[in-house]
Write an enzyme that holds these catalytic residues in place. Structure first.
Site, PDB file in Angstrom:
ATOM      1  N   GLY A  85       0.824  -1.189   0.000  1.00  0.00           N
ATOM      2  CA  GLY A  85       0.000   0.000   0.000  1.00  0.00           C
ATOM      3  C   GLY A  85       0.864   1.248   0.000  1.00  0.00           C
ATOM      4  CG  LEU A  87       0.852   7.631  -2.599  1.00  0.00           C
ATOM      5  CD1 LEU A  87       0.592   9.114  -2.345  1.00  0.00           C
ATOM      6  CD2 LEU A  87       0.205   7.190  -3.898  1.00  0.00           C
ATOM      7  N   GLY A 165       6.399  -3.608   5.335  1.00  0.00           N
ATOM      8  CA  GLY A 165       6.576  -3.168   6.712  1.00  0.00           C
ATOM      9  C   GLY A 165       6.909  -1.700   6.840  1.00  0.00           C
ATOM     10  CB  CYS A 183       4.360   8.828   1.848  1.00  0.00           C
ATOM     11  SG  CYS A 183       5.611   7.668   2.459  1.00  0.00           S
TER      12      CYS A 183
END
Length: 232
Positions: A85, A87, A165, A183
């Site tokens: 997940g 960006l 992670g 992100c």
């Protein structure tokens, strides 16, 4: 090629309470990704305990599933499209990368898991005198004022097992973040533990932060750690 140490089949009955802590040194991103997928399958089938991989990557930019398809100047770093997940972000030397590969069934859902990882990171950095915060609506761990990001989180959950992670900027080259909007957050900066604790920076290494992360990770999840492949 990074490999996971073999698991004694006799330990399978104790899988719910064990966590294998594996230190891998510096590993190319794609190689570590393949290893995670392999371990996740074994964890899912009950063939190996939940596992925490601790490592560094060479200079790498990774795009999460939600990253826009825009041009990226690589600055000599590898660019990898991932299935996690989030960006785009950067990985490189001086950054502790932690890949927990754990079963979530019976523990909590994705939101609980990410919040727990944030707490693990915060508790680890507090040991070094660094105050941190989380920011509503944003994933990761930030400086106390919420303006500069210390650690990024991006996970994938498949078949009840989480992998990918988080990454903590310990002594990372922060100029590598200049090529991206980390992100996707344009109005806040990125920093490192060493930059925030400049008076004590010489005491900080990826290994010392990794020691703290391993302890707080096992505490947060109620795990009993098992030795890694170096016998530590």
């Amino acid at each position: 090629m990074a490999t996971l140490p073999s698991t004694d089949p006799a330990a399978r009955d104790a899988v719910p309470e064990l966590c294998r802590i594996v230190r891998l040194g510096t590993v190319p991103y794609r190689e570590a990704w393949d290893l995670q997928v392999e371990i996740a399958d074994r964890v899912r089938r009950g063939l190996t305990p939940d596992t925490l991989l601790l490592l560094e990557h060479p200079h790498t930019y990774t795009r999460g599933r939600l990253s826009p398809d825009t041009h990226l100047a690589s600055r000599g770093a590898e660019i990898v499209e991932t299935d996690r997940g989030g960006l785009i972000t950067y990985h490189g030397p001086g950054q502790l990368v932690a890949y927990p590969i754990v079963r979530l069934r019976g523990r909590g859902g994705p939101h609980w898991y990410v919040r727990t990882l944030e707490q693990v990171i915060s508790n680890s950095l507090v040991e070094f005198g660094l105050a941190t915060s989380t920011v509503d609506g944003l994933t990761g761990v930030w400086t106390a004022d919420g303006r500069r990001k210390l650690a990024a989180i991006g996970v994938k959950i498949a078949g009840g097992v989480a992998y990918h992670g988080f990454a903590i900027n310990v002594r990372a080259d922060l100029s590598m973040f200049d090529a991206i909007i980390p992100c996707g957050i344009a109005d806040r900066g990125v920093t490192s533990v060493a930059a925030e604790l400049s008076g004590r920076a010489e005491l900080l290494t990826v290994d010392t932060i990794a020691d703290a992360v391993a302890r707080h990770f096992c505490t947060a999840f109620g795990f009993k750690p098992t030795p890694d492949e170096t016998g530590q």
